[in-house]
Design a protein around this motif. Structure first.
Motif, PDB file in Angstrom:
ATOM      1  N   SER A   1     -45.506  14.928  82.127  1.00 36.08           N
ATOM      2  CA  SER A   1     -45.438  16.141  82.543  1.00 36.08           C
ATOM      3  C   SER A   1     -45.005  16.489  81.561  1.00 36.08           C
ATOM      4  CB  SER A   1     -43.811  16.450  83.591  1.00 36.08           C
ATOM      5  OG  SER A   1     -45.017  15.792  84.732  1.00 36.08           O
TER       6      SER A   1
ATOM      7  N   LYS B   1     -52.232  17.903  81.742  1.00 32.08           N
ATOM      8  CA  LYS B   1     -52.426  18.679  82.864  1.00 32.08           C
ATOM      9  C   LYS B   1     -51.297  19.451  83.468  1.00 32.08           C
ATOM     10  CE  LYS B   1     -54.084  15.254  85.919  1.00 32.08           C
ATOM     11  NZ  LYS B   1     -52.765  14.105  87.167  1.00 32.08           N
TER      12      LYS B   1
ATOM     13  N   ARG C   1     -46.361  12.637  87.436  1.00 25.98           N
ATOM     14  CA  ARG C   1     -47.122  12.312  86.170  1.00 25.98           C
ATOM     15  C   ARG C   1     -46.187  12.036  85.126  1.00 25.98           C
ATOM     16  NH1 ARG C   1     -51.458  12.681  82.675  1.00 25.98           N
ATOM     17  NH2 ARG C   1     -50.649  14.900  81.923  1.00 25.98           N
TER      18      ARG C   1
ATOM     19  N   ASP D   1     -47.404  18.667  79.210  1.00 26.86           N
ATOM     20  CA  ASP D   1     -48.096  19.735  79.905  1.00 26.86           C
ATOM     21  C   ASP D   1     -47.246  21.141  80.117  1.00 26.86           C
ATOM     22  OD1 ASP D   1     -49.657  17.712  80.971  1.00 26.86           O
ATOM     23  OD2 ASP D   1     -49.278  16.540  82.560  1.00 26.86           O
TER      24      ASP D   1
END
Length: 272
Positions: free
Chosen positions: A103, A52, A100, A106
Motif C-alpha cells: 500500500s 493497486k 494489501r 500504491d
C-alpha cells in the motif's frame, strides 16, 4: 501505421483548434477530458504491473486540480493538494489493513499520478489564460509537434546512434538534434506569422518564438521518455488503444505536460 496516425490527427485537430480559439471553459473542458482519460490510463498501467493505485482518486484528484486552475488560477491549490494527499493516505491505510502489503507503493503511485497529470497538466489551462493565450498555446504545442516530427523523419533517414536504448530504442541522437533544429526554426516561423496576426505590441516575436522552440525541443523529449519508462516497467506497449495509430491519451500528451509548464514559466518570466 503512419497513415492511421495522420488520419487520427486530421480528425481530432479541428476540435482541438476550435477549443484553443474559444478558450474559457470550452478549452478547459477539453483539457479536463484529456487529463481525465490520461489519469484512467495511468492507473490501468500500474495495475497491469501488479500495483493497486486508487484509480478513482487519481481521476477525481486530477480533475479537481485542473478544474481549480480553471476557476481561480493558483488560488485554491493549497487546500486541493492537501485534500488529495490526506484522502489518498487514508484510502491506502485502509487497503493495507485489509491485507494489501504494498500500500505504501500504491500511495506513492496515486499521488504521483494526481500531481503529474492534475497539477502539471493544468498548466495547459494556465497557458491559455495568459494575455494572448491563444497565440501562446499555438506556439507551445506546435513546438512539440514540430520537434517530434523532425526527430521522427530525420532519425528514420539518418539515425545511427541510439539515444536511450533501454527507454526508447528507436530514438537516435541524429533524430533528436534534427528535431531541435526543426522545432526551433518552425516555432520561430510560427511566431512570425502569429505575431503579425496578433498586431502591434505583441510579445510574440521571432526571437521569443525561436527561444521557446529551442528550449521545448530540447527538454520535452523527457516527457516522452518518462511515459516510456512507466510502460516498460509494467510491460505494456501503449497506455490504451483509444486513438487509432497513436495508442492512448497518455501516450499523446506525455510531451505536452512538460511543454505546458515550461512554456508557461518561460512566457511569464521572460516574454511578458
Amino acid at each position: 501505421m503512419l497513415a492511421q496516425r495522420v488520419l487520427a490527427a486530421a480528425v481530432l485537430l479541428p476540435f482541438g483548434l476550435a477549443a484553443i480559439y474559444f478558450g474559457g471553459w470550452i478549452f478547459a473542458g477539453v483539457v479536463l477530458l484529456i487529463l481525465g482519460l490520461a489519469a484512467w490510463e495511468y492507473g490501468n498501467l500500474f495495475r497491469a504491473g501488479g500495483y493497486k493505485p486508487a484509480s478513482i482518486i487519481i481521476i477525481l484528484g486530477t480533475l479537481l486540480l485542473a478544474a481549480g486552475r480553471a476557476l481561480g488560477g493558483f488560488e485554491y491549490a493549497d487546500w486541493m493538494i492537501s485534500l488529495v494527499v490526506l484522502v489518498s493516505m487514508a484510502y491506502h491505510l485502509v487497503a493495507f489493513e485489509r491485507g494489501r502489503d504494498k500500500s505504501a507503493s500504491d500511495f506513492a503511485i496515486t499521488l504521483g499520478g494526481v500531481m503529474y497529470l492534475g497539477w502539471i497538466g493544468a498548466y495547459l489551462i494556465s497557458l491559455r489564460n495568459l494575455e494572448e493565450g491563444m497565440w501562446w498555446v499555438l506556439l507551445v504545442l506546435p513546438a512539440v509537434w514540430l520537434a517530434d516530427g523532425g526527430a521522427y523523419f530525420i532519425g528514420k533517414a539518418f539515425g545511427r546512434h541510439h539515444m536511450s536504448p533501454r527507454l526508447s530504442p528507436k530514438k537516435t541522437w541524429e533524430g533528436y538534434l534534427g528535431g531541435i533544429l526543426v522545432g526551433t526554426l518552425g516555432t520561430a516561423l510560427l511566431a512570425y506569422l502569429w505575431g503579425n496576426l496578433a498586431g502591434t505590441g505583441t510579445a510574440i516575436t521571432v526571437i521569443n518564438g525561436a527561444v521557446l522552440g529551442l528550449v521545448l525541443s530540447v527538454v520535452t523529449v523527457l516527457g516522452d521518455l518518462g511515459a516510456s519508462m512507466i510502460k516498460r516497467q509494467v510491460g505494456v506497449k501503449d497506455s490504451s488503444n483509444l486513438i487509432p495509430g497513436h495508442g492512448g491519451v497518455f501516450d499523446r500528451i506525455d510531451s505536452w505536460l512538460w511543454a505546458g509548464v515550461i512554456g508557461y514559466y518561460m512566457i511569464v518570466g521572460l516574454f511578458i
